[in-house]
Write an enzyme that holds these catalytic residues in place. Sequence first.
Site, PDB file in Angstrom:
ATOM      1  CE  LYS A   1      44.568 -45.641 -56.915  1.00 20.63           C
ATOM      2  NZ  LYS A   1      43.813 -44.405 -57.037  1.00 20.63           N
ATOM      3  NE  ARG A   2      47.866 -44.533 -48.467  1.00 24.34           N
ATOM      4  CZ  ARG A   2      48.479 -43.944 -49.173  1.00 24.34           C
ATOM      5  NH1 ARG A   2      49.333 -44.483 -50.217  1.00 24.34           N
ATOM      6  NH2 ARG A   2      48.756 -42.381 -49.082  1.00 24.34           N
TER       7      ARG A   2
ATOM      8  CB  ALA B   1      42.910 -49.988 -47.991  1.00 24.05           C
TER       9      ALA B   1
ATOM     10  CG  LEU C   1      36.046 -54.808 -52.277  1.00 23.60           C
ATOM     11  CD1 LEU C   1      36.358 -55.796 -53.125  1.00 23.60           C
ATOM     12  CD2 LEU C   1      34.662 -54.712 -51.925  1.00 23.60           C
TER      13      LEU C   1
ATOM     14  CD  GLU D   1      36.262 -60.461 -45.848  1.00 25.63           C
ATOM     15  OE1 GLU D   1      36.400 -59.341 -46.518  1.00 25.63           O
ATOM     16  OE2 GLU D   1      35.343 -61.090 -45.546  1.00 25.63           O
TER      17      GLU D   1
ATOM     18  CD  GLU E   1      34.082 -55.051 -44.304  1.00 29.39           C
ATOM     19  OE1 GLU E   1      34.398 -54.632 -43.217  1.00 29.39           O
ATOM     20  OE2 GLU E   1      34.835 -55.900 -45.006  1.00 29.39           O
TER      21      GLU E   1
HETATM   22  C1  1HE Z   1      41.652 -47.198 -51.871  1.00 27.34           C
HETATM   23  C2  1HE Z   1      40.924 -47.841 -50.840  1.00 27.34           C
HETATM   24  C3  1HE Z   1      40.195 -48.900 -50.939  1.00 27.34           C
HETATM   25  C4  1HE Z   1      42.426 -46.369 -50.296  1.00 27.34           C
HETATM   26  N1  1HE Z   1      39.609 -49.064 -52.468  1.00 27.34           N
HETATM   27  N2  1HE Z   1      40.951 -47.346 -53.268  1.00 27.34           N
HETATM   28  N3  1HE Z   1      38.101 -50.232 -46.929  1.00 27.34           N
HETATM   29  C5  1HE Z   1      38.039 -49.127 -46.467  1.00 27.34           C
HETATM   30  O1  1HE Z   1      36.831 -48.852 -46.281  1.00 27.34           O
HETATM   31  C6  1HE Z   1      39.235 -48.570 -45.981  1.00 27.34           C
HETATM   32  C7  1HE Z   1      39.400 -47.219 -46.998  1.00 27.34           C
HETATM   33  N4  1HE Z   1      40.692 -46.645 -46.794  1.00 27.34           N
HETATM   34  C8  1HE Z   1      41.107 -45.800 -45.851  1.00 27.34           C
HETATM   35  O2  1HE Z   1      40.529 -45.868 -44.935  1.00 27.34           O
HETATM   36  C9  1HE Z   1      42.373 -45.106 -45.939  1.00 27.34           C
HETATM   37  O3  1HE Z   1      42.974 -45.189 -47.429  1.00 27.34           O
HETATM   38  C10 1HE Z   1      43.600 -45.757 -45.099  1.00 27.34           C
HETATM   39  C11 1HE Z   1      43.456 -45.634 -43.557  1.00 27.34           C
HETATM   40  C12 1HE Z   1      43.710 -47.357 -45.500  1.00 27.34           C
HETATM   41  C13 1HE Z   1      45.099 -45.163 -45.423  1.00 27.34           C
HETATM   42  O4  1HE Z   1      44.728 -43.767 -45.467  1.00 27.34           O
HETATM   43  P1  1HE Z   1      45.932 -42.796 -46.266  1.00 27.34           P
HETATM   44  O5  1HE Z   1      45.432 -41.581 -45.780  1.00 27.34           O
HETATM   45  O6  1HE Z   1      47.238 -43.437 -45.885  1.00 27.34           O
HETATM   46  O7  1HE Z   1      45.656 -43.016 -47.857  1.00 27.34           O
HETATM   47  P2  1HE Z   1      44.418 -42.425 -48.598  1.00 27.34           P
HETATM   48  O8  1HE Z   1      44.820 -40.761 -49.001  1.00 27.34           O
HETATM   49  O9  1HE Z   1      42.942 -42.586 -48.034  1.00 27.34           O
HETATM   50  O10 1HE Z   1      44.288 -43.463 -49.845  1.00 27.34           O
HETATM   51  C14 1HE Z   1      45.663 -43.379 -50.962  1.00 27.34           C
HETATM   52  C15 1HE Z   1      44.704 -43.835 -52.125  1.00 27.34           C
HETATM   53  O11 1HE Z   1      44.478 -45.013 -52.190  1.00 27.34           O
HETATM   54  C16 1HE Z   1      43.838 -42.875 -52.449  1.00 27.34           C
HETATM   55  O12 1HE Z   1      43.510 -43.012 -53.992  1.00 27.34           O
HETATM   56  P3  1HE Z   1      44.045 -41.663 -54.654  1.00 27.34           P
HETATM   57  O13 1HE Z   1      43.938 -41.967 -56.306  1.00 27.34           O
HETATM   58  O14 1HE Z   1      43.312 -40.381 -54.333  1.00 27.34           O
HETATM   59  O15 1HE Z   1      45.521 -41.517 -54.653  1.00 27.34           O
HETATM   60  C17 1HE Z   1      42.286 -43.764 -52.000  1.00 27.34           C
HETATM   61  O16 1HE Z   1      41.375 -43.589 -52.773  1.00 27.34           O
HETATM   62  C18 1HE Z   1      43.006 -45.312 -52.391  1.00 27.34           C
HETATM   63  N5  1HE Z   1      42.255 -46.068 -51.348  1.00 27.34           N
HETATM   64  N6  1HE Z   1      41.928 -47.334 -49.699  1.00 27.34           N
HETATM   65  C19 1HE Z   1      39.981 -48.128 -53.296  1.00 27.34           C
HETATM   66  N7  1HE Z   1      39.717 -49.650 -49.930  1.00 27.34           N
HETATM   67  C20 1HE Z   1      35.408 -58.921 -49.990  1.00 27.34           C
HETATM   68  S1  1HE Z   1      34.403 -57.914 -49.100  1.00 27.34           S
HETATM   69  C21 1HE Z   1      35.618 -56.729 -48.314  1.00 27.34           C
HETATM   70  C22 1HE Z   1      34.938 -55.470 -47.982  1.00 27.34           C
HETATM   71  C23 1HE Z   1      35.855 -54.526 -47.592  1.00 27.34           C
HETATM   72  O17 1HE Z   1      37.040 -54.620 -47.593  1.00 27.34           O
HETATM   73  S2  1HE Z   1      35.258 -53.034 -47.001  1.00 27.34           S
HETATM   74  C24 1HE Z   1      36.441 -52.079 -46.523  1.00 27.34           C
HETATM   75  C25 1HE Z   1      37.138 -51.174 -47.731  1.00 27.34           C
END
Ligand code: 1HE
Length: 262
Positions: free
Chosen positions: A29-30, A66, A68, A116, A136
Amino acid sequence: MAQRVELPKSLKVERRGAVAILTLARPEKRNALNDTTVLGLETFFTTVPDGVKAVVLNAEGKHFSAGLDLSELKVLSTEEGIAHSRMWHGIFDKIEFGRVPVVTVMHGAVVGGGLELAAATHVRIAERSAYYALPEGSRGIFVGGGGSVRLPRIIGVSRMMDLMLTGRTYGAEEGQAFGISHYLVGDGEGLAQGFALAQRIASNSPTTNFAIMNVLPRIAEQDRASGYVMESLTAAIAQGNEEAKKRIKDFLEKRGAKVERK
Ligand code: 1HE
């Protein structure tokens, strides 16, 4: 005291002498930060054994974190959202103002809550693959893990606004120039560098490390007059310590290391 607490599967710990290596271990889940992992961080940082003097934080897989875990956020009400963010604040404060300095090794995506988390640690190393973002803005949410408090102190409000408004990313070189990382190393070299730095940190006097982590940032937020008073008190407490006396004597008697540029 040995650390015999139960950590979630998403965290791994390895002890190497005075250094503990804590690894985010949810690469499928990265290394998205779900509640279980964040509470596991609290457990780890509130039960660090006495013999551990520094921690290296790194992550498995292609990305540091990745941020939250968005799958958990989608079900929270506004009230629960506040409580969730306050939970992150409390736990990340325990890291930043804890007992042991933390060296973070970053690679791949270091985004949202992942950034963060890194910002709540003390020394940051970036491998060349590292990149940073605050998505975000595009997810319709806001930073909730103390990012709006810590990141402007590192990169400035203006850069943080740009990151959040435009969804842009910074590469490792930009992150280094802007102070997100203190060290920039090749891919795969971060852990060795992190361990070397952690060993060096662990060899400092615990009183000085405490002052650096807990007093220095507070002084930086005070007015000058209060800062000078706090500094004098801290300096006097540190130098009155037997440890300081021994270290200074060692240097004067040619046993202590010189400050040399290698
Ligand atoms: C996740 C998450 C996640 C991946 N929550 N499940 N963060 C984001 O907006 C970043 C979101 N993630 C991404 O942009 C990409 O996943 C990555 C660039 C980090 C990596 O890409 P990649 O191609 O290597 O992986 P993927 O295919 O996108 O993800 C692999 C799996 O991880 C997939 O799940 P699966 O069940 O389909 O295999 C994704 O859904 C899962 N995954 N990122 C949940 N973030 C206290 S406030 C803080 C506020 C924030 O942090 S907002 C930022 C959120």
